[in-house]
Design a protein around this motif. Sequence first.
Motif, PDB file in Angstrom:
ATOM      1  N   LEU A  44      38.806  43.944  28.818  1.00  0.00           N
ATOM      2  CA  LEU A  44      39.462  44.743  29.850  1.00  0.00           C
ATOM      3  C   LEU A  44      41.035  44.577  29.752  1.00  0.00           C
ATOM      4  O   LEU A  44      41.852  45.686  29.792  1.00  0.00           O
ATOM      5  N   GLN A  47      42.295  46.304  26.868  1.00  0.00           N
ATOM      6  CA  GLN A  47      42.460  47.906  26.802  1.00  0.00           C
ATOM      7  C   GLN A  47      43.707  48.110  27.584  1.00  0.00           C
ATOM      8  O   GLN A  47      44.399  48.957  27.066  1.00  0.00           O
ATOM      9  N   VAL A  48      44.233  47.392  28.601  1.00  0.00           N
ATOM     10  CA  VAL A  48      45.208  47.747  29.403  1.00  0.00           C
ATOM     11  C   VAL A  48      46.467  47.246  28.552  1.00  0.00           C
ATOM     12  O   VAL A  48      47.390  48.095  28.562  1.00  0.00           O
ATOM     13  N   VAL A  64      45.321  44.448  35.828  1.00  0.00           N
ATOM     14  CA  VAL A  64      43.975  44.706  36.414  1.00  0.00           C
ATOM     15  C   VAL A  64      43.681  44.381  37.878  1.00  0.00           C
ATOM     16  O   VAL A  64      42.873  44.902  38.394  1.00  0.00           O
ATOM     17  N   THR A  71      41.625  50.857  34.858  1.00  0.00           N
ATOM     18  CA  THR A  71      42.483  50.430  33.690  1.00  0.00           C
ATOM     19  C   THR A  71      43.636  51.413  33.417  1.00  0.00           C
ATOM     20  O   THR A  71      44.740  51.081  33.005  1.00  0.00           O
TER      21      THR A  71
END
Length: 376
Positions: A44, A47-48, A64, A71
């Motif tokens: 996660l 992806q950010v 997050v 996101t």
Amino acid sequence: MGYVAVKAGEELIDRAEQLFEKQRLNTTGEVLSLDEIEGQLGRLSAQVMSDSGLYAPRLAALAVKQAQGDTVEASFLLRAYRSTLERWGETDPVDPDEMFAIRRVSPAYKDVPGGQILGPTKDYTQRLLDFDLADESETNKSVNPTDEWDIDEESPETLTNVMDLLRDEGLVHEPDSDYESSPTDTTRESVTHPASRDTILQELARGETGAVTALGYSALRGYGQVHPTLAEVKVGRLPVTIDHPYTGDSVTVTEVEVSESEAVVPVYAKRDDPQFAFGYGLTFGRNERKAISMTILDASIQLDGEDEPAEDPEFVLDTIDGMDSFGFIEHLKLPHYVTFQSILDRIRGIRDRKGLKNGSESGRPDADSSEVNADD
């Protein structure tokens, strides 16, 4: 009907924000720490970092947490923070072949030099809910499966690039673009069209993962001419080097985790000298799906077509940026009282001229009534 100015009280806005924070903490479990997010939700955070264009695992975990797992909003927070930072300098260009790979798979060659390295993945297992995770205990953290493995060989530090094998045979058609000694920095300059390839690759790398995946998928679904074969997909760490301010020597200051993908596509137009075109993708963190989708879009954009969305560079670049789509979609929640009232008056006028029934005459609530007044 007069215009009524919109007055959103600061107190109401503050209370709404307090409710949002209360919602985040309204749990019987322990408050998530940044270590837990960074360590256990690494995909996660990756992806950010990728979508925001800033490699900062700790800050990505914070974003997050603040965005409650959204996101796109987390990427917005991280990109906004990036804009406040002082620019100290530039790193040296890095050769992807310097990557220390923890994972490399080549769907193109079975016996690829260096071997296939599966690394940590669940790609080849069934996607079923693991109910044991619901009762996972701290003792599971101390279990290391590699303790029981019989490992004789160490992994090579660098791997032969699969595309180079094809290049050595003259089978790769290089993209029709000039080498840029000073590539455009799209974080500081607006994208103009036609965009150069270095601009396209930068924007694809910062594109929102879902949007990049969706447009790449559209090409595979038949809305395009590109159905590539992946030469290789790699995950590993690349060194970050700068020139020492006093000695001028190149010094490694840190490493970044990246995902890289290269794909080949037959060039049917060159029947007298058939070759492969190729697409390239590289993103921060472990985000193989985005890296692969980026290769599809890179190869599609090189066709420079207008009939299919994935082949139109202007359409792709103007659509995939998560910050642009985030802002434009979210702005619809803001008051549109005046514009809606104008549209409403126009439609009522048209219906009056055509002799159509309005309001209570049609059996529906009268739009002029105070309960549905658009100015309220």
